[in-house]
Design an enzyme around this catalytic site. Structure first.
Site, PDB file in Angstrom:
ATOM      1  N   ASP A  48       0.829  -1.215   0.000  1.00 16.78           N
ATOM      2  CA  ASP A  48       0.000   0.000   0.000  1.00 16.78           C
ATOM      3  C   ASP A  48       0.860   1.260   0.000  1.00 16.78           C
ATOM      4  OD1 ASP A  48       0.841  -0.047   2.613  1.00 16.78           O
ATOM      5  OD2 ASP A  48      -1.159   0.049   3.503  1.00 16.78           O
ATOM      6  N   ASP A  87      -1.205  -6.424  -0.400  1.00 19.48           N
ATOM      7  CA  ASP A  87      -1.291  -5.732   0.892  1.00 19.48           C
ATOM      8  C   ASP A  87      -2.739  -5.350   1.170  1.00 19.48           C
ATOM      9  OD1 ASP A  87       0.119  -4.864   3.063  1.00 19.48           O
ATOM     10  OD2 ASP A  87       1.009  -3.120   2.082  1.00 19.48           O
ATOM     11  N   LYS A 116      -0.914  -9.556   3.062  1.00 21.01           N
ATOM     12  CA  LYS A 116      -0.188  -9.027   4.213  1.00 21.01           C
ATOM     13  C   LYS A 116      -1.103  -8.068   4.959  1.00 21.01           C
ATOM     14  CE  LYS A 116       3.186  -5.764   3.832  1.00 21.01           C
ATOM     15  NZ  LYS A 116       2.628  -4.696   4.684  1.00 21.01           N
ATOM     16  N   GLU A 185       9.350  -3.768  10.379  1.00 17.91           N
ATOM     17  CA  GLU A 185       9.674  -2.459   9.787  1.00 17.91           C
ATOM     18  C   GLU A 185      10.074  -1.465  10.868  1.00 17.91           C
ATOM     19  OE1 GLU A 185       6.830  -0.809   7.020  1.00 17.91           O
ATOM     20  OE2 GLU A 185       7.886   1.124   6.960  1.00 17.91           O
TER      21      GLU A 185
HETATM   22  O1  KIV Z   1       3.477  -1.121   1.501  1.00 17.41           O
HETATM   23  C1  KIV Z   1       4.658  -1.485   1.540  1.00 17.41           C
HETATM   24  O2  KIV Z   1       5.461  -1.229   0.617  1.00 17.41           O
HETATM   25  C2  KIV Z   1       5.091  -2.233   2.709  1.00 17.41           C
HETATM   26  C3  KIV Z   1       6.558  -2.477   2.861  1.00 17.41           C
HETATM   27  C4  KIV Z   1       7.218  -1.247   3.302  1.00 17.41           C
HETATM   28  C5  KIV Z   1       6.828  -3.630   3.753  1.00 17.41           C
HETATM   29  O3  KIV Z   1       4.297  -2.600   3.502  1.00 17.41           O
END
Ligand code: KIV
Length: 282
Positions: A48, A87, A116, A185
């Protein structure tokens, strides 16, 4: 038929057991996914973060599940060999289990092989429901950008012993719920090491030091496509922003000077027809 990496295959990739570090990179569109598909990266995250690096928002909260499904489908059309992780955006897994399942299904139908989500123990019921619906889940703890308002900004997490131990407990909750991997993170490298040593599932770090079982970077950061803000943990492997500006400027100059297009860049009709046109006074 591409033989794609799977979540179960990745779930045992611990560096301490001799595995090669996992490499994940983000992508939001077809050409990016085609390029990554030609590398040995293991996973493509349709993160995201595309809200910020592709769509120009100042945080990740503006993207909806339909926007994420749209980008996931573009990535999937490149048919890369990497596992595609979709995501789940803010508010797509916060309201109810039914909502979570329907939203995750949108990403799977768009081509994701896993999803995720951000957060630890409080996400366990949703994670269990997703896994019960046969959807592999990757966790994400530490600096969770969807919590930007409650964190008071994009702040490094786990900076004292209590907070670090809390993060270890959150990682265990995700592992016990069935996550196949967890993103760490924005935590001190000591905390990245501690969590990595403590759980059996692989940790994939971003700003969590070199001790994780893998690393993830946002494609636009690693290619130097944007320079609004370059976090400490980013290594830029190219400066595509500068190269792109130079290329576009050269195009502008060539058009203005008449150097582009030239004859070799033009289509032609046959000699007799040219005469019949009378274009050049013939
Ligand atoms: O959205 C994204 O790019 C992420 C990464 C930073 C792990 O969640």
């Amino acid at each position: 038929m591409v033989k794609r990496l799977t979540a179960p295959a990745l779930s045992t990739r611990k560096v301490e057991h001799g595995a090669a570090p996992i490499v994940m990179v983000t992508a939001a569109d077809y050409p990016s996914a085609r390029m990554i598909g030609e590398t040995d990266a293991d996973m493509i995250l349709v993160g995201d973060s595309l809200a910020m690096v592709v769509l120009g928002y100042s945080d990740t909260l503006s993207v909806t599940i339909d926007v994420m499904a749209h980008h996931t489908a573009a990535v999937a059309r490149a048919n890369p060999k990497q596992l595609i992780v979709g995501d789940l955006p803010w508010m797509s897994y916060h309201v109810s289990i039914e909502d979570t399942l329907r939203n995750a299904a949108k990403l799977v139908r768009a081509g994701a092989g896993a999803v995720k989500l951000e957060g630890g123990s409080k996400r366990v019921p949703k994670i269990e429901a997703l896994i019960d619906a046969q959807i592999p889940v990757m966790g994400h703890i530490g600096l969770t950008p969807q919590s930007v308002h409650t964190m008071g900004g994009f702040q490094v997490q786990g900076k004292n012993a209590t907070a670090a131990h809390d993060l270890v407990a959150e990682a265990h909750a995700l592992q016990d719920a069935g996550c196949f991997a967890v993103v760490l993170e924005g935590v001190p490298r000591e905390v990245g090491d501690m969590i990595t040593r403590s759980v059996d599932i692989p940790t994939v770090g971003i700003g969590a030091g070199p001790g994780c079982d893998g690393q993830v970077l946002v494609l636009h950061d690693l290619l130097g496509m944007q320079d609004d803000f370059v976090p400490k943990f980013v290594r830029q492997y190219a400066n595509l922003k500068a190269e792109s500006i130079a290329s576009i400027s050269a195009y502008v100059a060539d058009v203005r000077s008449g150097a582009f297009p030239d004859d070799s860049e033009s289509y032609h009709i046959g000699g007799d027809e040219v005469e019949a046109l009378g274009l050049y006074g013939g």
